[in-house]
Write an enzyme that holds these catalytic residues in place. Structure first.
Site, PDB file in Angstrom:
ATOM      1  N   GLU A 265       0.837  -1.200   0.000  1.00 14.13           N
ATOM      2  CA  GLU A 265       0.000   0.000   0.000  1.00 14.13           C
ATOM      3  C   GLU A 265       0.865   1.241   0.000  1.00 14.13           C
ATOM      4  O   GLU A 265       1.700   1.435   0.900  1.00 14.13           O
ATOM      5  CB  GLU A 265      -0.927   0.020   1.213  1.00 14.13           C
ATOM      6  N   LYS A 397      -8.158 -15.489  15.887  1.00 12.60           N
ATOM      7  CA  LYS A 397      -8.333 -15.054  14.491  1.00 12.60           C
ATOM      8  C   LYS A 397      -9.781 -14.715  14.161  1.00 12.60           C
ATOM      9  O   LYS A 397     -10.223 -14.885  13.023  1.00 12.60           O
ATOM     10  CB  LYS A 397      -7.805 -16.134  13.527  1.00 12.60           C
ATOM     11  N   ASP A 473       1.882 -14.424  12.477  1.00 12.97           N
ATOM     12  CA  ASP A 473       0.741 -15.007  11.769  1.00 12.97           C
ATOM     13  C   ASP A 473      -0.153 -13.865  11.274  1.00 12.97           C
ATOM     14  O   ASP A 473      -0.790 -13.186  12.084  1.00 12.97           O
ATOM     15  CB  ASP A 473      -0.045 -15.920  12.714  1.00 12.97           C
ATOM     16  N   HIS A 571      -2.603  10.506  -1.575  1.00 13.83           N
ATOM     17  CA  HIS A 571      -2.736   9.215  -2.251  1.00 13.83           C
ATOM     18  C   HIS A 571      -2.695   9.384  -3.767  1.00 13.83           C
ATOM     19  O   HIS A 571      -2.164   8.538  -4.474  1.00 13.83           O
ATOM     20  CB  HIS A 571      -4.032   8.521  -1.829  1.00 13.83           C
TER      21      HIS A 571
END
Length: 586
Positions: A265, A397, A473, A571
């Site tokens: 990004e 998660k 993770d 951006h």
């Protein structure tokens, strides 16, 4: 009409094909070549003998003229009591002209509507080319409803790239054939060959031949496949490259850290770096570790709710905790049971074990300890039916209120006071604007959205980037990004106090992906590589505070950009490439 594209069926003879395609040498379909401009599609107006504006003028004039004439004639007939169905030759001509002009005008105003479908079909990638492009197998069957159209486009399939073979010997070629034929399972290549790199190369070639798709562009060379065997990834065929940027220095608890962030990004590293600069210029940030404990919650079932409650009381009784801790701690020299909390749903019991895990993230460690306790309890509760080692009361998660309230992994709060001149010069905004925006966006806006642990601007951005760079993770970003960002004016309203509270940062510095060369290098950059020899768990706790400090910097910078109206502009400037990506990729 819902048109579904089908895979082309094999040829079964001339009778099975659409009758509209008898002249197979004149019509063929193919996707337009990349980089070539498509010829302009035919328009309905091209069939007119006169220019469109002249034809329109003629039919508009005719329509209104004959309409006026017929209305005038019908009015005279009504006044003179003449039946309307009695018509003269001029009136018949006028009626025909009215109908003809009406049909034309209806078609004219429908041209744009109809032409949009024609253009859309053309831009979908179908063109009528010569018969060297596609074979007869692309022609639809006779019973295909699409045969009603003159042009029947085949399924839109991307042109496969040439397969780039990585084989180096005839022996490898035979093994690839064995894999594609099913004689050798793809997952067993490492054990059969004894060479992880060679196994990955053969598996890659077999996959390309099976799918007919090239993996060119996915790197194979330059990776230690032995390092992931039985640890990180099964059946590898290559590796993905993710750029790593550095934000910092981040001045946290009196120490400077250069924070590695792996991301695709744009502006993310630059924005976090600006936040680090503002924190550094204001004297740094301070962090506090509130809790450190990984959780696992099995689910067991009894014959009755009363029996389940008996086990609940047994587990939560302080008298029994020491015995259970001894049983639990046998699983590892670093695992130390901290608490057990239970929840009942009917005759089902959910037991949430919490333990410290040293410098490891600790999921495997706590699971082994829980299994030890379950085996121990089976003697006193023989009617206990273990349904699963995880009952989602952990919760791993997944966004869950229990993690937001009780915490999981490392619970950290990080704060800093940003001076007024830094807010103005570095962040290009004001303290009042930041406080107001934080209240309406991060607090009120998230509450209106019914957010769970999402009372922040973009904590998950920074957490994910650091997790990938340091071998954590990535899926645990879900609960690790739980964060509430607070801002308020201090020192008589001149300076800004900003804090982030993150109750469930799940990180480790040993095990899993932390042992890979690239990720290990990033951990070494932060001085938290491996296990701490002086104080077990110190490296993992330090990494958690660095994550929180980087999130603080990211929150500060993004909120300032939004407050100053710089978000879209930055951006558009830094996150939009004008290069031809197809040329870059090739």
């Amino acid at each position: 009409m819902d048109v579904r594209r089908r895979q082309p069926k094999p040829s079964r003879g001339g009778d099975s094909r659409c009758r509209h395609h008898d002249d197979r040498k004149s019509l063929r379909f193919a996707a337009p070549a990349v980089g070539h401009r498509e010829p302009s599609s035919p328009k309905a107006s091209d069939a007119l003998p006169l220019p469109l504006y002249l034809t329109n003028a003629v039919f508009f004039t005719l329509f209104f003229s004959v309409a006026y004439y017929l209305l005038h004639r019908w009015r005279d007939k009504i006044r003179s009591s003449i039946p309307l169905h009695v018509v003269t030759l001029p009136e018949i001509a006028a009626i025909v002209s009215l109908i003809a002009s009406f049909i034309y005008l209806l078609g004219f105003f429908g041209i744009g509507f109809v032409q949009s479908f024609i253009s859309r079909a053309s831009h979908d990638g179908w063109d009528i080319l010569d018969d060297d492009v596609a074979g007869d197998d692309f022609l639809p069957e006779d019973n295909d409803p699409r045969c009603a159209a003159i042009a029947c486009p085949p399924p839109k399939l991307a042109e496969p790239e040439p397969i780039d073979s990585t084989l180096s010997s005839v022996e490898d070629e035979e093994i690839v054939k064995s894999v594609t034929d099913g004689r050798i399972p793809s997952y067993s290549l490492e054990s059969v060959l004894g060479d992880c790199k060679r196994a990955a190369s053969i598996r890659r070639e077999a996959l390309q031949r099976t799918t007919g798709r090239s993996l060119k562009g996915l790197p194979l060379e330059g990776f230690d496949y032995n390092s992931i065997l039985g640890q990180c990834c099964e059946m590898p065929v290559g590796y993905v490259q993710i750029p790593v940027g550095i934000a910092g220095p981040l001045l946290l608890d009196g120490l400077e850290y250069s924070v590695p962030m792996a991301t695709t990004e744009g502006c993310l590293v630059a924005s976090t770096n600006r936040g680090c600069k503002a924190i550094y210029a204001s004297g740094g940030a301070t962090s506090v570790l509130l809790r450190d404990g990984m959780t696992r919650a099995p689910v067991v079932r009894f014959g009755s709710a009363k029996r389940a409650s008996e086990l609940k009381f047994f587990l939560e009784d302080p008298v029994n905790f020491e015995t259970l801790a001894l049983v639990f701690n046998r699983s590892s020299r670093f695992a130390r049971l901290q608490s057990i909390k239970c929840s009942i749903a009917g005759k089902n019991l959910y037991m949430r074990f919490t333990c410290s895990t040293g410098d490891a993230m600790g999921m495997n460690m706590v699971s082994k300890g829980v299994q030890n306790v379950l085996d121990f309890l089976q003697s006193d509760f023989p009617d206990m039916d273990v349904i699963g080692i995880s009952g989602n009361f952990c919760s791993d998660k997944k966004p869950a209120a229990v993690n937001w309230i009780e915490g999981r992994g490392k619970s950290v709060v990080c704060e800093a006071i940003i001076r007024e001149e830094v807010v103005k010069k570095v962040l290009k905004t004001s303290v009042h604007s930041l406080v107001e925006l934080n209240m309406l966006k991060n607090l009120t806006g998230s509450a209106v959205a019914g957010s769970l642990g999402g009372f922040n601007a973009h904590a998950s951005n920074i957490v994910s980037a650091i997790f990938i760079a340091t071998g954590q993770d990535p899926a645990q970003n879900v609960e690790s990004s739980h964060c509430i960002t607070m801002m308020e004016a201090v020192n008589e309203g001149k300076d800004l106090h900003i804090s982030v509270t993150m109750p469930s940062i799940e990180v480790g510095t040993v095990g899993g992906g932390t042992q890979l060369a690239s990720q290990s290098a990033c951990l070494n950059l932060l001085s938290v590589k491996g296990a701490s020899t002086e104080s077990p768990g110190a490296n993992a706790r330090c990494l958690a505070t660095i994550v929180a400090g980087a999130v603080l910097a990211g929150e500060l910078s993004l909120m300032s950009a939004i407050s100053a109206g710089q978000l879209v502009k930055s951006h558009m400037k830094y996150n939009r490439s004008s290069r031809d990506i197809t040329k870059v990729g090739s």
